[in-house]
Design an enzyme around this catalytic site. Structure first.
Site, PDB file in Angstrom:
ATOM      1  CE  LYS A  30      -4.047   2.160   2.325  1.00 45.44           C
ATOM      2  NZ  LYS A  30      -3.508   3.443   2.162  1.00 45.44           N
ATOM      3  NE  ARG A  81      -9.650   8.182  -2.539  1.00 46.96           N
ATOM      4  CZ  ARG A  81     -10.930   8.341  -2.155  1.00 46.96           C
ATOM      5  NH1 ARG A  81     -11.709   9.362  -2.602  1.00 46.96           N
ATOM      6  NH2 ARG A  81     -11.459   7.616  -1.542  1.00 46.96           N
ATOM      7  CG  PHE A 106      -2.950  -0.174  -8.064  1.00 49.46           C
ATOM      8  CD1 PHE A 106      -4.203  -0.137  -7.985  1.00 49.46           C
ATOM      9  CD2 PHE A 106      -2.262   0.897  -6.938  1.00 49.46           C
ATOM     10  CE1 PHE A 106      -4.897   1.045  -7.917  1.00 49.46           C
ATOM     11  CE2 PHE A 106      -2.971   1.766  -6.763  1.00 49.46           C
ATOM     12  CZ  PHE A 106      -4.506   2.021  -7.186  1.00 49.46           C
ATOM     13  CE  LYS A 133      -9.730   1.930   3.825  1.00 48.65           C
ATOM     14  NZ  LYS A 133      -9.920   3.463   3.276  1.00 48.65           N
TER      15      LYS A 133
HETATM   16  P1  ATP Z   1     -10.337   5.465   0.522  1.00 47.93           P
HETATM   17  O1  ATP Z   1      -9.463   5.664  -0.696  1.00 47.93           O
HETATM   18  O2  ATP Z   1     -10.571   4.059   0.861  1.00 47.93           O
HETATM   19  O3  ATP Z   1     -11.415   6.328   0.655  1.00 47.93           O
HETATM   20  P2  ATP Z   1      -8.125   7.104   1.857  1.00 47.93           P
HETATM   21  O4  ATP Z   1      -8.207   7.738   0.450  1.00 47.93           O
HETATM   22  O5  ATP Z   1      -8.078   7.563   3.263  1.00 47.93           O
HETATM   23  O6  ATP Z   1      -9.421   5.963   1.741  1.00 47.93           O
HETATM   24  P3  ATP Z   1      -6.484   4.982   2.631  1.00 47.93           P
HETATM   25  O7  ATP Z   1      -7.584   4.420   3.599  1.00 47.93           O
HETATM   26  O8  ATP Z   1      -5.251   5.186   2.818  1.00 47.93           O
HETATM   27  O9  ATP Z   1      -6.918   6.113   1.731  1.00 47.93           O
HETATM   28  O10 ATP Z   1      -6.514   3.656   1.599  1.00 47.93           O
HETATM   29  C1  ATP Z   1      -6.923   3.587   0.308  1.00 47.93           C
HETATM   30  C2  ATP Z   1      -5.950   4.361  -0.647  1.00 47.93           C
HETATM   31  O11 ATP Z   1      -4.784   3.651  -0.869  1.00 47.93           O
HETATM   32  C3  ATP Z   1      -6.241   4.140  -2.116  1.00 47.93           C
HETATM   33  O12 ATP Z   1      -7.171   5.071  -2.608  1.00 47.93           O
HETATM   34  C4  ATP Z   1      -5.096   4.551  -3.025  1.00 47.93           C
HETATM   35  O13 ATP Z   1      -4.916   6.111  -2.927  1.00 47.93           O
HETATM   36  C5  ATP Z   1      -3.964   3.955  -2.079  1.00 47.93           C
HETATM   37  N1  ATP Z   1      -3.404   2.855  -2.434  1.00 47.93           N
HETATM   38  C6  ATP Z   1      -2.077   2.637  -2.155  1.00 47.93           C
HETATM   39  N2  ATP Z   1      -1.580   1.442  -2.856  1.00 47.93           N
HETATM   40  C7  ATP Z   1      -2.550   0.807  -3.255  1.00 47.93           C
HETATM   41  C8  ATP Z   1      -2.744  -0.495  -3.950  1.00 47.93           C
HETATM   42  N3  ATP Z   1      -1.767  -1.118  -4.300  1.00 47.93           N
HETATM   43  N4  ATP Z   1      -4.107  -0.734  -4.447  1.00 47.93           N
HETATM   44  C9  ATP Z   1      -4.915   0.000  -4.315  1.00 47.93           C
HETATM   45  N5  ATP Z   1      -4.838   1.489  -3.709  1.00 47.93           N
HETATM   46  C10 ATP Z   1      -3.527   1.744  -3.120  1.00 47.93           C
END
Ligand code: ATP
Length: 611
Positions: free
Chosen positions: A268, A287, A368, A449
């Site tokens: 991640k 995003r 990814f 996650k």
């Molecule tokens: P979310 O995107 O689930 O609303 P968030 O923006 O707070 O939550 P995190 O909870 O840290 O982010 O985890 C999801 C995010 O992790 C993804 O939106 C992406 O930006 C990131 N990410 C990093 N590595 C990967 C991966 N290998 N596959 C998918 N997402 C990844």
């Protein structure tokens, strides 16, 4: 079609705070305009003239707008400024001047929507020398032909401050109703058949919105070609789709239990999510589906090298790299780079030019997923096939690499991988179902996650929306000393208070809070905000920030998931602390949802043996 009709619809929407009534008004607006104009009406209702991903905004500076108002009505700029001070709203100021100064000249044609839209387009696209005059000229033209009410909305639209508070979800709901039963009454009043057909229609509308990221186009298609037309809307190069999102798991066992045996276990990366479209030209979206292309010219180049002559849509996370060691750097470094302007650097002003920033903070994109290839939609194919093609096509280089991936079955191996990557500073891992489709705009357990701060008091952080501010006292006197934060209720489209935040700010951040929130200060509780607490200052729900908490508790003071777990109680985060991360990459509707908070609360109770 007269612009007056739109202005009147806006006035009605503005006067409404009840959700059903709001849906009803939006539905009426959709019915008012022919398909050829309804897209424009929908964009404008949401305060813009194009879908976000186009990256062209109106946003005429306040100063220019004041000049345009004064010039049109033959008023003094001071008079306009005084009215602005009184109401805090330049639209209302324009309306007032218009009322005082004149009525529409006799015989002058009424404004029509298409004409107003075309002038707005001209204003938005004016650039370079003389663009200020063009903007003032365009605005003046509109104002000269506008009624006072029309002037109010023209000015608000031009300055990017319409803020009618119509959430995407409300438009989706209204379209779903339009295409099914046509009744706005509460769902409980519908009979079984109506309810089913409405749910089905809504699902089709929602999918179309997820694939096109453009409610204007969805509305136009719905009106001109109905449900069948919406179903035909396809993924297109240059048009971003809403990203698939991940659920959380409390334990690795739980995550693996949701997988069909084997899982894709991925590193991640802690950076910025990017959706890249490579065709005749290359475009990168964030995003929240905003343009990143001009901010990352180096990534564009690296991508074009990585997929020579190919047309693809790929997705990944970009991270900052230490130019000396090639190691990944902290997210903060990347955000520094985001703030810079490119290609505009003026050395005499001490600004760095594009090449320097790229050298100073080089980045690497870790891919990814692959969503589309040479005209074919891959989102309905299983992840393993998408990944397979990605691995086959990609020619890695310094700026683009494959994301790290293990194909694992055993929870022990997953645990080992997790330990290994978090030791090197990874934020966590992603566990994905290799057989799953790409669910645009959806959050589900096909992506899970699992984060390193799992050991911390609360397994996860929250991305919350500021809805109010409190004046600081003592050492913090004269500054905002704290914020009232809310989660997003995605069923209702409302923001529900969850906690007061006062820790985790350094002095520099505190000193700058008031300025940061100045554009969002509201006179009263904004529409769509649910809070029994009254902050010193209300804020429009626009800014998202990341918060870590110690515990979740039931609370009579907060509205998050009200009544869902206990009568007359909502949920609250105890001891919330700002992590230092502003989530400018998230729209308020992408904040942590009240449903997620409730689920986390239940999961923790279960773990503690309380439920
Ligand atoms: P979310 O995107 O689930 O609303 P968030 O923006 O707070 O939550 P995190 O909870 O840290 O982010 O985890 C999801 C995010 O992790 C993804 O939106 C992406 O930006 C990131 N990410 C990093 N590595 C990967 C991966 N290998 N596959 C998918 N997402 C990844």
């Amino acid at each position: 079609m007269e612009f007056r009709r739109l202005a009147e619809a806006f006035e009605g929407i503005e006067a409404t705070s009840k959700r059903l009534e709001l849906t009803e008004r939006v539905l009426a607006l959709l019915k008012t305009f022919p398909d050829s104009l309804v897209d424009k009406a929908v964009w404008m209702m949401q305060g813009k003239i194009y879908p976000d991903y186009v990256g062209v905004e109106l946003g005429v500076a306040e100063k220019l707008t004041i000049r345009a108002i004064a010039r049109t009505y033959g008023a003094k700029e001071e008079e306009v400024v005084a009215l602005l001070k009184k109401s805090g709203d330049l639209g209302v100021a324009a309306e007032e001047v218009a009322k005082r100064r004149r009525q529409r000249t006799m015989g002058q044609a009424a404004l029509n929507l298409a004409g107003v839209y075309a002038t707005f387009e001209r204003i938005a696209r004016a650039s370079g020398a003389g663009s200020q005059d063009q903007k003032i000229g365009g605005l003046s033209e509109l104002l000269a032909a506008a009624s006072p009410l029309e002037a109010r909305y023209i000015v608000r639209l031009a300055t990017g401050k319409l803020r009618l508070g119509v959430a995407d979800q409300t438009v989706v709901d209204a379209l779903g109703i339009l295409l099914s039963d046509g009744k706005v009454g509460s769902v409980t009043e519908l009979d079984e058949g109506d309810r089913k057909s409405r749910d089905e229609a809504k699902a089709v509308v929602q999918r179309a919105a997820d694939v096109t990221s453009d409610l204007g186009t969805v509305a136009r298609t719905a009106l001109s070609a109905g449900l069948a037309g919406l179903k035909r809307l396809k993924l297109k190069l240059g048009v971003p789709l809403r990203p698939m999102l991940a659920e959380r798991a409390e334990t690795l066992e739980e995550a693996m239990a949701r997988m069909p045996g084997a899982a894709f276990v991925e590193y991640k990366y802690d950076g910025l999510r990017m959706q890249a479209h490579l065709g005749k030209s290359t475009e990168i979206f964030s995003r929240r589906l905003e343009q990143l292309t001009s901010q990352f010219p180096d990534v564009v180049k690296a991508l074009e090298k990585a997929f020579p002559g190919r047309q693809v849509i790929v997705e990944g996370e970009v991270v900052a790299i230490d130019p000396k060691t090639g190691r990944m750097r902290h997210f903060q470094e990347l955000s520094q780079r985001r703030g810079r302007k490119y290609g505009l650097g003026d050395a005499t002003l001490g600004e760095t030019d594009e090449r320097d920033v790229i050298k100073e903070i080089p980045v690497r994109l870790h891919l990814f997923d692959l969503l589309w290839h040479e005209g074919e939609d891959y989102t309905t194919r299983p992840l393993k096939e998408r990944r397979g093609l990605l691995e086959k096509l990609l020619k890695p280089n310094e700026g683009v690499a494959l994301g790290d991936l293990r194909r694992l079955t055993d929870t022990k191996d997953v645990e080992e991988y997790f330990q290994a990557v978090t030791l090197t500073g990874a934020e966590g891992i992603m566990i994905k179902n290799p057989d799953s489709e790409y669910e645009a705009g959806g959050r589900g357990f096909n992506w899970i996650k699992f984060k390193a701060d799992y050991d911390a008091k609360l397994a996860d952080t929250f991305d919350l929306v500021a809805i109010g501010a409190y004046w600081g006292q003592g050492r913090r006197g004269g500054w905002y000393g704290g914020l009232l934060l809310a989660s997003f209720n995605d069923a209702e489209g409302t923001f529900e208070s969850l906690c007061r935040l006062a820790t985790g700010f350094d002095d520099a951040t505190l000193a700058a809070l008031e300025e940061r929130f100045a554009p969002f200060v509201a006179k009263a509780k904004p529409k769509g905000v649910e809070s029994t607490l009254e902050p010193d200052v209300w804020l429009q729900p626009k800014v998202v920030l990341e918060v870590q908490g110690a515990e979740l508790t039931l609370s009579p003071n907060h509205r998050c998931a009200w009544g869902a777990l206990k009568d007359d109680a909502g949920l609250s985060v105890r001891f919330p602390r700002f992590t230092g991360r502003w989530r400018d990459d998230k729209k308020p509707e992408q904040a942590t949802t009240s449903k997620e908070v409730a689920k986390m609360f239940q999961a923790r109770r279960k773990r503690q043996g309380l439920a």
